[in-house]
Design a protein around this motif. Structure first.
Motif, PDB file in Angstrom:
ATOM      1  N   LEU A 179     -26.220  75.041   8.000  1.00  0.00           N
ATOM      2  CA  LEU A 179     -26.100  76.479   8.221  1.00  0.00           C
ATOM      3  C   LEU A 179     -25.671  76.692   9.666  1.00  0.00           C
ATOM      4  O   LEU A 179     -26.176  76.025  10.566  1.00  0.00           O
ATOM      5  CB  LEU A 179     -27.437  77.176   7.976  1.00  0.00           C
ATOM      6  N   PHE A 180     -24.769  77.621   9.895  1.00  0.00           N
ATOM      7  CA  PHE A 180     -24.329  77.903  11.255  1.00  0.00           C
ATOM      8  C   PHE A 180     -25.437  78.624  11.997  1.00  0.00           C
ATOM      9  O   PHE A 180     -25.865  79.703  11.600  1.00  0.00           O
ATOM     10  CB  PHE A 180     -23.041  78.726  11.255  1.00  0.00           C
ATOM     11  N   GLN A 181     -25.935  78.029  13.057  1.00  0.00           N
ATOM     12  CA  GLN A 181     -27.036  78.551  13.866  1.00  0.00           C
ATOM     13  C   GLN A 181     -28.241  78.920  13.001  1.00  0.00           C
ATOM     14  O   GLN A 181     -28.989  79.847  13.318  1.00  0.00           O
ATOM     15  CB  GLN A 181     -26.572  79.744  14.707  1.00  0.00           C
ATOM     16  N   GLY A 182     -28.442  78.204  11.899  1.00  0.00           N
ATOM     17  CA  GLY A 182     -29.592  78.408  11.036  1.00  0.00           C
ATOM     18  C   GLY A 182     -29.518  79.617  10.121  1.00  0.00           C
ATOM     19  O   GLY A 182     -30.472  79.944   9.427  1.00  0.00           O
ATOM     20  N   HIS A 183     -28.364  80.305  10.071  1.00  0.00           N
ATOM     21  CA  HIS A 183     -28.209  81.516   9.264  1.00  0.00           C
ATOM     22  C   HIS A 183     -27.503  81.213   7.944  1.00  0.00           C
ATOM     23  O   HIS A 183     -26.514  80.497   7.918  1.00  0.00           O
ATOM     24  CB  HIS A 183     -27.410  82.582  10.023  1.00  0.00           C
ATOM     25  N   ALA A 184     -28.023  81.834   6.880  1.00  0.00           N
ATOM     26  CA  ALA A 184     -27.372  81.723   5.569  1.00  0.00           C
ATOM     27  C   ALA A 184     -26.041  82.469   5.605  1.00  0.00           C
ATOM     28  O   ALA A 184     -25.814  83.301   6.485  1.00  0.00           O
ATOM     29  CB  ALA A 184     -28.289  82.315   4.497  1.00  0.00           C
ATOM     30  N   PRO A 185     -25.135  82.187   4.663  1.00  0.00           N
ATOM     31  CA  PRO A 185     -23.857  82.914   4.627  1.00  0.00           C
ATOM     32  C   PRO A 185     -24.086  84.429   4.572  1.00  0.00           C
ATOM     33  O   PRO A 185     -24.975  84.905   3.859  1.00  0.00           O
ATOM     34  CB  PRO A 185     -23.192  82.420   3.339  1.00  0.00           C
ATOM     35  N   THR A 186     -23.290  85.171   5.323  1.00  0.00           N
ATOM     36  CA  THR A 186     -23.463  86.626   5.395  1.00  0.00           C
ATOM     37  C   THR A 186     -23.175  87.316   4.071  1.00  0.00           C
ATOM     38  O   THR A 186     -23.692  88.399   3.822  1.00  0.00           O
ATOM     39  CB  THR A 186     -22.574  87.240   6.496  1.00  0.00           C
ATOM     40  N   ASN A 187     -22.374  86.702   3.199  1.00  0.00           N
ATOM     41  CA  ASN A 187     -22.092  87.329   1.910  1.00  0.00           C
ATOM     42  C   ASN A 187     -23.141  86.973   0.856  1.00  0.00           C
ATOM     43  O   ASN A 187     -23.051  87.418  -0.282  1.00  0.00           O
ATOM     44  CB  ASN A 187     -20.688  86.972   1.416  1.00  0.00           C
ATOM     45  N   GLY A 188     -24.135  86.138   1.220  1.00  0.00           N
ATOM     46  CA  GLY A 188     -25.218  85.795   0.303  1.00  0.00           C
ATOM     47  C   GLY A 188     -24.839  84.867  -0.828  1.00  0.00           C
ATOM     48  O   GLY A 188     -25.642  84.583  -1.701  1.00  0.00           O
ATOM     49  N   ARG A 189     -23.617  84.360  -0.840  1.00  0.00           N
ATOM     50  CA  ARG A 189     -23.158  83.492  -1.924  1.00  0.00           C
ATOM     51  C   ARG A 189     -23.438  82.032  -1.598  1.00  0.00           C
ATOM     52  O   ARG A 189     -23.491  81.645  -0.432  1.00  0.00           O
ATOM     53  CB  ARG A 189     -21.673  83.705  -2.158  1.00  0.00           C
ATOM     54  N   PRO A 190     -23.591  81.193  -2.624  1.00  0.00           N
ATOM     55  CA  PRO A 190     -23.775  79.756  -2.385  1.00  0.00           C
ATOM     56  C   PRO A 190     -22.538  79.155  -1.711  1.00  0.00           C
ATOM     57  O   PRO A 190     -21.428  79.681  -1.826  1.00  0.00           O
ATOM     58  CB  PRO A 190     -23.941  79.164  -3.787  1.00  0.00           C
ATOM     59  N   VAL A 191     -22.751  78.053  -1.041  1.00  0.00           N
ATOM     60  CA  VAL A 191     -21.676  77.350  -0.338  1.00  0.00           C
ATOM     61  C   VAL A 191     -21.617  75.926  -0.877  1.00  0.00           C
ATOM     62  O   VAL A 191     -22.643  75.321  -1.179  1.00  0.00           O
ATOM     63  CB  VAL A 191     -21.953  77.317   1.185  1.00  0.00           C
ATOM     64  N   GLU A 192     -20.406  75.411  -1.005  1.00  0.00           N
ATOM     65  CA  GLU A 192     -20.248  74.031  -1.431  1.00  0.00           C
ATOM     66  C   GLU A 192     -19.094  73.394  -0.674  1.00  0.00           C
ATOM     67  O   GLU A 192     -18.206  74.079  -0.172  1.00  0.00           O
ATOM     68  CB  GLU A 192     -19.997  73.923  -2.929  1.00  0.00           C
ATOM     69  N   ILE A 193     -19.134  72.102  -0.618  1.00  0.00           N
ATOM     70  CA  ILE A 193     -18.026  71.319  -0.082  1.00  0.00           C
ATOM     71  C   ILE A 193     -17.580  70.396  -1.195  1.00  0.00           C
ATOM     72  O   ILE A 193     -18.413  69.718  -1.810  1.00  0.00           O
ATOM     73  CB  ILE A 193     -18.440  70.488   1.145  1.00  0.00           C
ATOM     74  N   VAL A 194     -16.299  70.376  -1.468  1.00  0.00           N
ATOM     75  CA  VAL A 194     -15.737  69.469  -2.454  1.00  0.00           C
ATOM     76  C   VAL A 194     -14.968  68.406  -1.681  1.00  0.00           C
ATOM     77  O   VAL A 194     -14.035  68.719  -0.945  1.00  0.00           O
ATOM     78  CB  VAL A 194     -14.794  70.206  -3.441  1.00  0.00           C
TER      79      VAL A 194
END
Length: 96
Positions: free
Chosen positions: A72-87
């Motif tokens: 997480l960037f600086q410990g913050h969840a994504p601002t749009n509240g959606r899940p994040v993934e890396i492929v």
């Protein structure tokens, strides 16, 4: 004193596809981040070469496992509240 072994840089992505690579040798670590998938003409948005004056003390001289993290960037969840993934499209280990 110890030489810095990390580097951060600001960037703005134009899409959600990036390529990152590093080359690890006995005397240096070279990193590069590109927009889109790797290939000729892709814009580089970050690069750094770590070449310490005493590489044997600062760069592992034997192979090590690769470990990837999504933080997480600086410990913050994504601002749009959606899940994040890396492929990871591919990973290549090329010993010399």
């Amino acid at each position: 004193g110890a030489e810095p072994a990390e580097r951060s840089f600001a960037f703005t992505l134009t899409n959600d596809q990036t390529t990152h690579w590093f080359t690890w040798s006995a005397v240096s670590l070279v990193f590069r981040s590109l927009s889109g998938f790797s290939g000729a003409g892709r814009p580089v948005f970050g690069q750094w070469a770590y070449r310490p004056s005493n590489p044997a003390s600062h760069i592992p001289q034997n192979p090590l496992p690769v470990h990837l993290n999504l933080w997480l960037f600086q410990g913050h969840a994504p601002t749009n509240g959606r899940p994040v993934e890396i492929v990871i499209n591919s990973f290549r280990f090329t010993p010399k």
